[in-house]
Write an enzyme that holds these catalytic residues in place. Structure first.
Site, PDB file in Angstrom:
ATOM      1  CG  ASP A 186     -15.464 -13.695  -5.857  1.00 19.50           C
ATOM      2  OD1 ASP A 186     -14.391 -13.611  -5.229  1.00 19.50           O
ATOM      3  OD2 ASP A 186     -15.815 -14.707  -6.489  1.00 19.50           O
ATOM      4  CD  GLU A 270     -11.349 -12.103  -2.003  1.00 18.82           C
ATOM      5  OE1 GLU A 270     -11.195 -12.945  -1.094  1.00 18.82           O
ATOM      6  OE2 GLU A 270     -11.530 -12.398  -3.184  1.00 18.82           O
ATOM      7  CB  CYS A 323     -21.663 -21.133   4.904  1.00 15.78           C
ATOM      8  SG  CYS A 323     -23.453 -21.132   4.664  1.00 15.78           S
ATOM      9  CB  CYS A 326     -24.553 -21.153   8.955  1.00 13.72           C
ATOM     10  SG  CYS A 326     -23.320 -22.226   8.169  1.00 13.72           S
ATOM     11  CB  CYS A 342     -23.249 -24.752   3.798  1.00 13.73           C
ATOM     12  SG  CYS A 342     -22.773 -24.607   5.538  1.00 13.73           S
ATOM     13  CB  CYS A 344     -26.420 -24.750   7.457  1.00 14.26           C
ATOM     14  SG  CYS A 344     -26.131 -23.594   6.089  1.00 14.26           S
ATOM     15  CG  ASP A 351     -17.668 -17.053  -9.015  1.00 13.80           C
ATOM     16  OD1 ASP A 351     -16.683 -17.442  -8.346  1.00 13.80           O
ATOM     17  OD2 ASP A 351     -17.793 -17.289 -10.229  1.00 13.80           O
TER      18      ASP A 351
END
Length: 369
Positions: A186, A270, A323, A326, A342, A344, A351
């Site tokens: 990332d 990315e 997330c 999940c 999150c 969950c 990061d």
């Protein structure tokens, strides 16, 4: 067949340095002359691309009658100036670049010559080049015997140093590696990257470190009378600072990319638009200091020469908002939120969470998820 370039420091004599300066100037002159004529042709045929393609463009030989001093320099260097201009127009017509511009005296000083009938040779710390004959250079590593020299690019830096980049061609068909170890990276403005295993590159940010010293040197330069001896001395100081920063950055990026290329079979990143990011978020200096684009270039060729893969995923993939536990995607997530939380119950560094998601998306592209 594969290509590999080897860069060495050149030490020309005073006479050779004068001929190099003349060659840089002649290459720039011929390029600008040809561009001037091409602009006239473009203005005439810009609505008829086919007619423009069929038009015979001028060659460097045309100018030697009116400017006989062009015969004093390497003719292959002038021929490469023509090829560079053709490439610039090809990129322009395909939409990959803007309209070609004239070269100024302040632009990078360089030229390329080609290997023709053994005109380039290496022997005992010297390299033989067209017109220049034998030039001393520091060969800090050997060029393998099976590598065939194709061309040489000679460059002069702002600090007055000369370098030669020797492009070679060799038989190389890397055996594709079985993908076992995969890592996701990332992009991080401060540390270069954070990987899916929680490790950070810890990039030292060389430009930021030298910013105060650089600003002080540039202030002194601005007070000098342009063209004076003191101005030239101070200009060299500023240029040396910039050169040191660039060398430090390049060294760090080479080492970081080599470690990743040796350790993993595939690296997932990315496909970011760094120029757009620096303009949109006003991170110009930070992006410039970071060197992410150069890092990914180094990483790609280091992986490919070992039969490994660099996988680029869509820049619009919501890696930060998803997330990694999940798979739920958050509606909004501000840049100030450094912890990902999150519903969950999953909590992680923002990061690291993004890097894990990038790795998962890469594994999907590989078909191993």
């Amino acid at each position: 067949m594969a290509n590999k370039a080897y860069k060495f420091r050149l030490y020309p004599t005073q006479e050779q340095a004068q001929l190099l300066a003349k060659t840089f100037g002649c290459v720039r002159f011929v390029y600008n002359k040809m561009l001037e004529e091409r602009i006239q042709i473009y203005e005439k045929f810009k609505d008829d691309k086919e007619a423009m393609k069929q038009h015979k463009f001028p060659t460097p030989a045309k100018y030697k009658k009116d400017f006989p001093w062009l015969k004093e320099v390497d003719s292959l260097a002038l021929a490469n100036a023509q090829l560079n201009l053709q490439k610039a127009f090809t990129n322009f017509f395909s939409g990959r670049a803007g309209f070609p511009k004239f070269k100024s005296r302040k632009a990078k000083q360089s030229y390329t010559t080609n290997m023709v009938n053994g005109n380039i040779k290496l022997a005992d710390g010297y390299i033989k080049l067209p017109k220049l004959k034998w030039v001393k250079f520091k060969q800090h590593r050997e060029i393998p015997v099976h590598h065939i020299i194709k061309s040489c690019t000679i460059t002069k830096t702002k600090t007055g140093k000369y370098f030669i980049s020797i492009l070679t061609e060799y038989e190389h068909q890397p055996v594709p590696k079985e993908v076992k170890n995969v890592v996701g990276l990332d992009f991080s403005m401060n540390t270069l990257y954070v990987d899916s295993e929680g490790k950070r590159a810890n990039y030292p940010r060389f430009y930021r470190q030298a910013l105060e010293k650089l600003a002080r040197a540039q202030r002194v330069l601005s007070r000098r009378r342009k063209g004076s001896n003191r101005w030239h001395k101070q200009r060299l100081k500023v240029a040396r600072l910039h050169e040191k920063i660039a060398n430090q950055r390049q060294d760090f990026l080479h080492k970081a990319s080599r470690q990743l290329a040796n350790r993993y079979d595939a690296v997932v990143i990315e496909d970011l638009n760094m120029k757009g990011m620096s303009q949109a978020l006003h991170f110009g200096k930070s992006v410039h200091d970071n060197g992410w684009g150069l890092f990914t270039t180094f990483l790609q060729y280091k992986l490919e020469e070992q039969g490994k893969k660099l996988i680029k995923i869509d820049k619009w993939f919501p890696s930060s908002k998803t997330c990694s536990c999940c798979g739920q995607v958050k509606v909004s997530l501000s840049l100030t939120e450094r912890q990902f939380r999150c519903e969950c119950g999953f909590v992680a560094d923002r990061d690291i969470n993004a890097a894990i998601n990038i790795k998962k998306e890469g594994l999907k592209k590989l078909g191993t998820a």
